[in-house]
Design a protein around this motif. Structure first.
Motif, PDB file in Angstrom:
ATOM      1  N   ARG A   1      -9.890   8.732  -4.633  1.00  0.00           N
ATOM      2  CA  ARG A   1     -10.262   8.834  -6.050  1.00  0.00           C
ATOM      3  C   ARG A   1     -10.107   7.516  -6.798  1.00  0.00           C
ATOM      4  O   ARG A   1     -10.907   7.184  -7.659  1.00  0.00           O
ATOM      5  CB  ARG A   1      -9.393   9.882  -6.756  1.00  0.00           C
ATOM      6  N   LEU A   2      -9.034   6.781  -6.513  1.00  0.00           N
ATOM      7  CA  LEU A   2      -8.750   5.578  -7.320  1.00  0.00           C
ATOM      8  C   LEU A   2      -8.852   4.283  -6.518  1.00  0.00           C
ATOM      9  O   LEU A   2      -8.640   3.199  -7.056  1.00  0.00           O
ATOM     10  CB  LEU A   2      -7.357   5.678  -7.966  1.00  0.00           C
ATOM     11  N   GLY A   3      -9.112   4.384  -5.228  1.00  0.00           N
ATOM     12  CA  GLY A   3      -9.259   3.179  -4.420  1.00  0.00           C
ATOM     13  C   GLY A   3      -7.945   2.471  -4.133  1.00  0.00           C
ATOM     14  O   GLY A   3      -7.932   1.293  -3.781  1.00  0.00           O
ATOM     15  N   TRP A   4      -6.810   3.201  -4.261  1.00  0.00           N
ATOM     16  CA  TRP A   4      -5.500   2.567  -4.009  1.00  0.00           C
ATOM     17  C   TRP A   4      -5.167   2.572  -2.528  1.00  0.00           C
ATOM     18  O   TRP A   4      -5.450   3.550  -1.831  1.00  0.00           O
ATOM     19  CB  TRP A   4      -4.414   3.338  -4.765  1.00  0.00           C
ATOM     20  N   LYS A   5      -4.584   1.476  -2.053  1.00  0.00           N
ATOM     21  CA  LYS A   5      -3.981   1.541  -0.716  1.00  0.00           C
ATOM     22  C   LYS A   5      -2.775   0.605  -0.667  1.00  0.00           C
ATOM     23  O   LYS A   5      -2.773  -0.447  -1.318  1.00  0.00           O
ATOM     24  CB  LYS A   5      -4.981   1.250   0.400  1.00  0.00           C
ATOM     25  N   PRO A   6      -1.744   1.009   0.097  1.00  0.00           N
ATOM     26  CA  PRO A   6      -0.562   0.154   0.167  1.00  0.00           C
ATOM     27  C   PRO A   6      -0.856  -1.100   0.988  1.00  0.00           C
ATOM     28  O   PRO A   6      -1.600  -1.054   1.961  1.00  0.00           O
ATOM     29  CB  PRO A   6       0.467   1.042   0.875  1.00  0.00           C
ATOM     30  N   GLU A   7      -0.271  -2.233   0.565  1.00  0.00           N
ATOM     31  CA  GLU A   7      -0.559  -3.501   1.254  1.00  0.00           C
ATOM     32  C   GLU A   7       0.664  -4.112   1.906  1.00  0.00           C
ATOM     33  O   GLU A   7       0.544  -5.091   2.628  1.00  0.00           O
ATOM     34  CB  GLU A   7      -1.150  -4.492   0.242  1.00  0.00           C
ATOM     35  N   ARG A   8       1.856  -3.563   1.639  1.00  0.00           N
ATOM     36  CA  ARG A   8       3.090  -4.202   2.117  1.00  0.00           C
ATOM     37  C   ARG A   8       3.846  -3.272   3.054  1.00  0.00           C
ATOM     38  O   ARG A   8       4.003  -2.093   2.751  1.00  0.00           O
ATOM     39  CB  ARG A   8       3.961  -4.587   0.916  1.00  0.00           C
ATOM     40  N   ASP A   9       4.328  -3.816   4.179  1.00  0.00           N
ATOM     41  CA  ASP A   9       4.996  -2.991   5.186  1.00  0.00           C
ATOM     42  C   ASP A   9       6.520  -2.975   4.983  1.00  0.00           C
ATOM     43  O   ASP A   9       7.054  -3.614   4.066  1.00  0.00           O
ATOM     44  CB  ASP A   9       4.617  -3.454   6.598  1.00  0.00           C
ATOM     45  N   LEU A  10       7.213  -2.251   5.880  1.00  0.00           N
ATOM     46  CA  LEU A  10       8.658  -2.093   5.744  1.00  0.00           C
ATOM     47  C   LEU A  10       9.382  -3.443   5.784  1.00  0.00           C
ATOM     48  O   LEU A  10      10.319  -3.681   5.019  1.00  0.00           O
ATOM     49  CB  LEU A  10       9.182  -1.158   6.848  1.00  0.00           C
ATOM     50  N   ARG A  11       8.929  -4.352   6.649  1.00  0.00           N
ATOM     51  CA  ARG A  11       9.583  -5.668   6.746  1.00  0.00           C
ATOM     52  C   ARG A  11       9.493  -6.404   5.405  1.00  0.00           C
ATOM     53  O   ARG A  11      10.448  -7.047   4.960  1.00  0.00           O
ATOM     54  CB  ARG A  11       8.931  -6.487   7.865  1.00  0.00           C
ATOM     55  N   SER A  12       8.335  -6.290   4.749  1.00  0.00           N
ATOM     56  CA  SER A  12       8.169  -6.951   3.456  1.00  0.00           C
ATOM     57  C   SER A  12       9.089  -6.302   2.399  1.00  0.00           C
ATOM     58  O   SER A  12       9.673  -7.001   1.558  1.00  0.00           O
ATOM     59  CB  SER A  12       6.685  -6.897   3.085  1.00  0.00           C
ATOM     60  N   MET A  13       9.251  -4.971   2.465  1.00  0.00           N
ATOM     61  CA  MET A  13      10.159  -4.300   1.519  1.00  0.00           C
ATOM     62  C   MET A  13      11.585  -4.806   1.705  1.00  0.00           C
ATOM     63  O   MET A  13      12.294  -5.131   0.743  1.00  0.00           O
ATOM     64  CB  MET A  13      10.150  -2.773   1.731  1.00  0.00           C
ATOM     65  N   VAL A  14      12.018  -4.870   2.981  1.00  0.00           N
ATOM     66  CA  VAL A  14      13.405  -5.293   3.257  1.00  0.00           C
ATOM     67  C   VAL A  14      13.585  -6.766   2.886  1.00  0.00           C
ATOM     68  O   VAL A  14      14.597  -7.150   2.289  1.00  0.00           O
ATOM     69  CB  VAL A  14      13.759  -5.027   4.737  1.00  0.00           C
ATOM     70  N   THR A  15      12.583  -7.603   3.200  1.00  0.00           N
ATOM     71  CA  THR A  15      12.678  -9.032   2.883  1.00  0.00           C
ATOM     72  C   THR A  15      12.837  -9.232   1.375  1.00  0.00           C
ATOM     73  O   THR A  15      13.697  -9.989   0.905  1.00  0.00           O
ATOM     74  CB  THR A  15      11.413  -9.773   3.386  1.00  0.00           C
TER      75      THR A  15
END
Ligand code: NAD
Ligand code: UPG
Length: 315
Positions: free
Chosen positions: A293-307
């Motif tokens: 509907r809104l064209g959203w998609k996640p771009e960052r993985d778990l490693r990026s979250m932890v970093t």
């Protein structure tokens, strides 16, 4: 737009406020700083330090184009011990906000709902039409707000979006998670190399998962913020929509700890313990609806979250 951000002194609200300001919006934060911090409010935003019940009417009488509603109590264990507090602070104060919205004709609201509205899932990944059977007062109070929002949309023409977050993690520069009572896995693991804990506890190793520990769907707070900006533009008068927000892939507690070890370069001792009451084995979102509907998609993985969480924690 001129926007009211409730809970903008908290973890997610401060990140979203920063991103809204960068996108050219005007931001007023309404926060009682009960679990947030006045110095987490971005400098371009004005802070009104009060509860929603105390100040929503006065603040909204200034005239606003929309609300992003993050303010809530959100500790599952505390909600089991003090259900009245959760119904009062979450549903009661949200109702005060919605009434003020109706009176002062604020057209749109994006609300922080949660995966906890689903309870123990029947299937994975969870879609928005799956049954909602919350297993604690926190999830039940959030589900009641979703329902109330739908009624305000139908009867009073408000445009509402409930975003059901799964496990939010990561940071955005100077904005991140710093709770006095921290229950979330990633900041708790990072507190070991920071020196404020000796080890991290693994809550349960006998779940029906490949390594015996719980699986969760982690989403970067910056990806989450992007979804809020899209949701704000998508609010349509008289319509209430619900969207899940997750990455669609799950990580076990052991996998999360391993990524933290890799990112920090520290051994991080882990102690295996009993299950935490009320934790479902697997919670993974289907975010297909918001993608379509809104064209959203996640771009960052778990490693990026932890970093990013590690960089924030070390500041
Ligand atoms: N962190 C997650 O993984 C997660 C997952 C699902 C949903 N959520 C929801 O997202 C929202 C934000 O979560 P967070 O992790 O940033 O929490 P947080 O505790 O860091 O932020 C909440 C903010 O709201 C303020 N607040 C609370 N009650 C208030 C009231 N009655 N009036 C005024 N201010 C009040 C607090 O002082 C705090 O600054 C919450 O609604 C939470 O339920 C969070
Ligand atoms: O010190 C810890 C902390 C957590 N866990 C485990 O790690 C997983 C994730 O726990 P946590 O980070 O506390 O998140 P959740 O309990 O999954 O809850 C988060 O995600 C929910 C949606 O999935 C939201 O509703 C909640 O607000 C939010 O806190 C769970 O299996 C916990 O048992 C540990 O093993 N040790």
């Amino acid at each position: 737009m001129k926007l009211l951000v409730t809970g903008g002194a908290g973890y997610i609200g401060s990140v979203v406020s920063a991103r809204l300001l960068e996108s050219g919006h005007e931001v007023v934060v309404l926060d009682d700083c009960s679990t947030g911090h006045a110095d987490a409010v971005p400098s371009g935003a004005r802070l009104v330090r009060a509860t929603l019940r105390e100040a929503a009417g006065d603040v909204l009488s200034e005239g606003f184009d929309g609300i992003l509603h993050f303010a809530a109590k959100s500790l599952v264990g505390e909600s089991v011990e003090k259900p009245g507090l959760y119904w009062d602070k979450n549903l009661g104060e949200s109702l005060a906000l919605l009434e003020a919205m109706r009176v002062h004709r604020v057209p749109r609201i994006v609300f922080s709902s949660t995966a906890a509205t689903y309870g123990e899932p029947e299937r994975t990944p969870i879609v928005e039409t799956d049954p909602t059977r919350p297993t604690n007062p926190y999830g039940a109070s959030k589900l009641a707000i979703d329902t109330t929002l739908a009624e305000y949309a139908r009867m009073h023409g408000i445009g509402g979006v409930s975003l059901r977050y799964f496990n939010v993690a990561g940071a955005y520069g100077a904005y991140g998670e710093r709770h006095t009572v921290e229950t979330h896995i990633i900041p708790n693991v990072l507190n070991v190399p920071l020196g404020s804990r000796e080890s991290v506890s693994i809550f349960g190793t006998d779940y029906p998962t490949p390594d015996g520990t719980c699986i969760r769907d982690y989403i970067h707070v910056v990806d989450l913020a992007a979804a809020h900006l899209l949701a704000l533009d998508a609010c349509a008068p008289g319509v209430h929509e619900i969207f899940n927000l997750g990455s669609g892939s799950g990580y076990s507690v052991r996998e999360v700890i391993d990524v933290c070890r890799e990112v920090t370069g520290q051994p991080i001792p882990a102690v295996e313990g009993p299950r935490r009451p009320g934790d479902p084995a697997v919670l993974v979102a289907s975010s297909a609806r918001i993608s379509e509907r809104l064209g959203w998609k996640p771009e960052r993985d778990l490693r990026s979250m932890v970093t990013d969480a590690w960089e924030f924690a070390r500041r």
